[in-house]
Scaffold this motif. Structure first.
Motif, short mmCIF file in Angstrom:
data_model
loop_
_atom_site.label_atom_id
_atom_site.label_comp_id
_atom_site.label_asym_id
_atom_site.label_seq_id
_atom_site.Cartn_x
_atom_site.Cartn_y
_atom_site.Cartn_z
N ILE A 1 -7.60 5.88 5.16
CA ILE A 1 -7.69 4.42 5.00
C ILE A 1 -8.96 3.96 5.69
O ILE A 1 -9.18 4.25 6.88
N LEU A 2 -9.80 3.25 4.97
CA LEU A 2 -11.02 2.67 5.52
C LEU A 2 -10.71 1.25 5.98
O LEU A 2 -10.39 0.38 5.18
N LEU A 3 -10.82 1.03 7.28
CA LEU A 3 -10.46 -0.25 7.89
C LEU A 3 -11.76 -0.91 8.37
O LEU A 3 -12.24 -0.64 9.48
N THR A 4 -12.33 -1.80 7.53
CA THR A 4 -13.69 -2.27 7.78
C THR A 4 -13.79 -3.55 8.62
O THR A 4 -14.59 -4.43 8.33
N LYS B 1 3.27 2.69 9.59
CA LYS B 1 3.37 2.77 8.13
C LYS B 1 2.72 4.03 7.57
O LYS B 1 3.17 4.56 6.55
N PHE B 2 1.65 4.50 8.22
CA PHE B 2 0.93 5.68 7.74
C PHE B 2 0.71 6.64 8.91
O PHE B 2 -0.42 6.84 9.38
N PRO B 3 1.80 7.24 9.41
CA PRO B 3 1.71 8.04 10.64
C PRO B 3 0.86 9.30 10.52
O PRO B 3 0.33 9.78 11.52
N MET C 1 0.83 -1.21 0.00
CA MET C 1 0.00 0.00 0.00
C MET C 1 0.86 1.26 0.00
O MET C 1 0.57 2.22 -0.71
N ARG C 2 1.91 1.24 0.78
CA ARG C 2 2.80 2.42 0.84
C ARG C 2 3.46 2.69 -0.51
O ARG C 2 3.69 3.85 -0.87
N LYS C 3 3.80 1.65 -1.22
CA LYS C 3 4.45 1.85 -2.52
C LYS C 3 3.47 2.38 -3.55
O LYS C 3 3.86 3.08 -4.49
N ILE C 4 2.20 2.06 -3.40
CA ILE C 4 1.19 2.61 -4.29
C ILE C 4 0.94 4.07 -3.96
O ILE C 4 0.90 4.93 -4.84
N ASP C 5 0.77 4.37 -2.67
CA ASP C 5 0.50 5.74 -2.24
C ASP C 5 0.88 5.88 -0.77
O ASP C 5 0.17 5.39 0.10
N PRO C 6 1.99 6.54 -0.48
CA PRO C 6 2.42 6.67 0.92
C PRO C 6 1.61 7.67 1.72
O PRO C 6 1.70 7.70 2.95
#
Length: 624
Positions: free
Chosen positions: A235-238, A266-268, A225-230
């Motif tokens: 982020i929707l965490l369902t 990873k996504f601070p 995911m980070r490589k696609i878009d950091p």
């Protein structure tokens, strides 16, 4: 000058194709030089892998190449020579009917010399005019583009990815710290509670079909995911962070802490929208009516994402909240996410905690559908009343709404079981119908498959029985698949494009523009010890739609009923390209004898050779 123009457009997997225009210019004669202009445009989409050297999962390269040369074989070069004979020889050879004399040759040479001095100046002037004209057109196009972008950013009508918002959806991770490669799906890939324990043989480090995954698969997913878009918008965490049936409450809580910490690492700086799943309570499906100590604990853990007093208050009350999307480029989108705790409506819900659990509890199949429906509360934790108030407020604020939760209403096609109690489904559908004009999408998960539903209007006949096959739908449900491969599926996640701003009230149901669905082949990930995350499909391209809307899903459902090819495509996507009985096919390709086939299967010893029904049939109700 004769122009031969060829355009080559190579595409991935295709040879270049030349489209010559020579024939169109063949009627022009008397020209002594030939110019060739070639233009090559290449568009490449790299979705094969997410290796460390790649900063993005996809690249687009457009190369325009102009190559011009003079064909010397057919050209006549003018020089300062006084060799009239040479000139006459060349002229008379090419024009025998108009033989030239020496005087004629000198006169002709003078004319050509004068022309040679004039042509560069003329070409210079013409070239300057072309450059000025081209520059003016370029400026005009840029200005028009700026105006269009400015307009699209407010109307939500742009197809340009730069003006669209972006977010990930991640669901049903089911991280299992007890996973072991030494055991199969018959024991959930865990060592038995009693008896000797076999050390992990490391054969399937990223997980097995039919089991919940280890930490390595979660880490690989987040890295992809980070490589696609950091830095996505959010982020929707369902829901369902925890593996099925954790043996202790402390272990279940430790898993939630671990997944939460991984996302923060990873996504601070990214907003996460967490949803409670049936495995995010303890035991599975067990959640007393709020407020509860468990909800307080989750609210504290997720406080980096639940930042307002209102969010904290309603989450502690019943596990639900709303969120207006964060600002983009200094402007707040007019989109509201409404997050529901649908565990409260599940036919498997138990309104108690672990103090009432007995050994018999987990033996019932189906488990808790024997509850007296007449004793069910009409509005658990006042969530329906709160939902109506949120939708009323969103209407006043001229916002579009996306409703999200974990367990959806409707029917599980695997066993025909209902997701919610009927009393709750009726109330919810009534609310949907009342506010259908501002509800753009519903996004749920739980079933571990790539799927969707449409919601017929209350008075409409369903499409399966309507005479013309048309469905009069008021809404639709997007069902997101899982990271966990325990339903004999490959792990997958989704990357959405959405319209952040809409001023046109007639178009406010168009929020989601498109999505890109990524997966990894778990069989190959274990074989080569290196998961390769690939683009499986994009919604718009796969289904030939312009937006992710109820109208689009209605068209797809109606089309699938009469188009087998579209139905097969949908089925391929359902389990993210999982190949059933894979090793059986691989071993049969080059096996001359039955013993060869058996030896091959024994060598691979891979659960890819197991049928999906065998896996699912072996699982107790709480794995489904």
């Amino acid at each position: 000058v004769e122009y031969s123009i060829s355009i080559s457009i190579p595409k991935e997997g295709m040879a270049s194709r030349d489209l010559s225009l020579d024939e169109l210019l063949a009627h022009r004669d008397g020209l002594s030089s030939r110019t060739r202009v070639s233009a090559t445009t290449t568009a490449a989409f790299d979705s094969t892998s997410l290796d460390d050297s790649s900063s993005h999962v996809f690249t687009t390269a457009r190369n325009l190449r102009h190559n011009q040369h003079l064909d010397e074989e057919d050209s006549f070069l003018i020089n300062d020579s006084n060799d009239d004979d040479a000139f006459l020889l060349h002229h008379n050879q090419h024009h025998p009917t108009t033989a030239a004399t020496p005087t004629h040759g000198r006169d002709m040479r003078e004319r050509l010399r004068s022309a040679s001095q004039f042509l560069p100046r003329a070409l210079f002037v013409c070239g300057g005019l072309v450059l000025i004209t081209g520059f003016a057109l370029f400026i005009a196009m840029v200005l028009l583009g700026v105006l269009n972008v400015a307009s699209d950013s407010t109307s939500g009508g742009s197809n340009d990815a730069e003006t669209l918002g972006r977010f990930f959806q991640l669901s049903d991770i089911h991280y299992d710290p007890l996973y072991s490669s030494s055991y199969s799906f018959l024991t959930q890939c865990r060592a038995p509670a009693t008896g000797p324990v076999i050390p992990d043989n490391g054969k399937y480090p990223y997980g097995q079909y039919g089991c919940d995954p280890p930490a390595l698969l979660l880490n690989s997913t987040l890295d992809a995911m980070r490589k696609i878009d950091p830095s996505p918008d959010f982020i929707l965490l369902t829901g369902d962070l925890v593996g099925h049936r954790m043996p202790t409450i402390n272990l279940a809580l430790a898993v939630i802490k671990n997944v939460t910490a991984s996302l923060l690492a990873k996504f601070p700086r990214t907003q996460v929208i967490p949803v409670i799943g049936n495995n995010d309570v303890y035991p599975d499906y067990h959640l007393p009516y709020g407020p509860t100590l468990w909800l307080d604990t989750l609210a504290d853990l997720w406080s980096p994402w639940l930042q307002t007093k209102e969010q904290q208050a309603t989450f502690r009350q019943g596990g639900y909240y709303s969120l207006d999307l964060p600002k983009r480029n200094g402007t707040t989108p007019n989109i509201r996410f409404i997050v529901l705790n649908t565990v409260l409506y599940s036919t498997n819900h138990v309104a108690t905690n672990s103090s009432n659990i007995t050994a018999e509890t987990f033996t019932k199949d189906p488990p808790y559908m024997y509850r007296d429906v007449n004793a069910l509360p009409a509005d658990p934790d006042n969530q329906f009343a709160w939902l109506r108030a949120e939708l009323k407020n969103a209407t006043a604020m001229k916002q579009r709404v996306i409703i999200t939760g974990h367990i959806s209403y409707g029917v599980n096609e695997y066993d025909g079981s209902a997701g919610w109690y009927t009393i709750y489904t009726r109330t919810y559908l009534s609310i949907l119908n009342e506010y259908k004009d501002i509800i753009a999408n519903q996004i749920y998960a739980h079933y571990h498959t790539d799927n969707f539903r449409v919601v017929p209007a209350p008075s409409a006949t369903s499409g399966s029985s309507a005479s013309n096959g048309h469905i009069d739908a008021i809404s639709s449900v997007i069902l997101h698949p899982s990271i966990s491969p325990n339903h004999a599926n490959n792990p997958s996640f989704r990357y959405y494009y959405y319209h952040p701003y809409v001023k046109d009230l007639n178009n406010r149901r168009v929020v989601l523009k498109d999505y890109m669905h990524y997966y990894t082949d778990l069989y190959l990930a274990n074989l080569y010890r290196n998961p390769q995350w690939r683009l499986e499909y994009t919604f718009n391209t796969a289904y030939n739609e312009q937006n992710v809307t109820t109208e689009a899903y209605t068209t797809i459902v109606e089309t699938m009923k009469n188009d087998t090819a579209v139905f097969i495509k949908f089925m391929d996507y359902q389990y993210a390209q999982y190949i059933e009985s894979r090793t059986k096919y691989e071993c049969s390709f080059d096996a001359n004898y039955a013993d060869d086939f058996s030896a091959c299967l024994s060598k691979h010893n891979d659960n890819g050779a197991v049928d999906r029904q065998e896996i699912l049939a072996s699982q107790p109700w709480y794995m489904r």
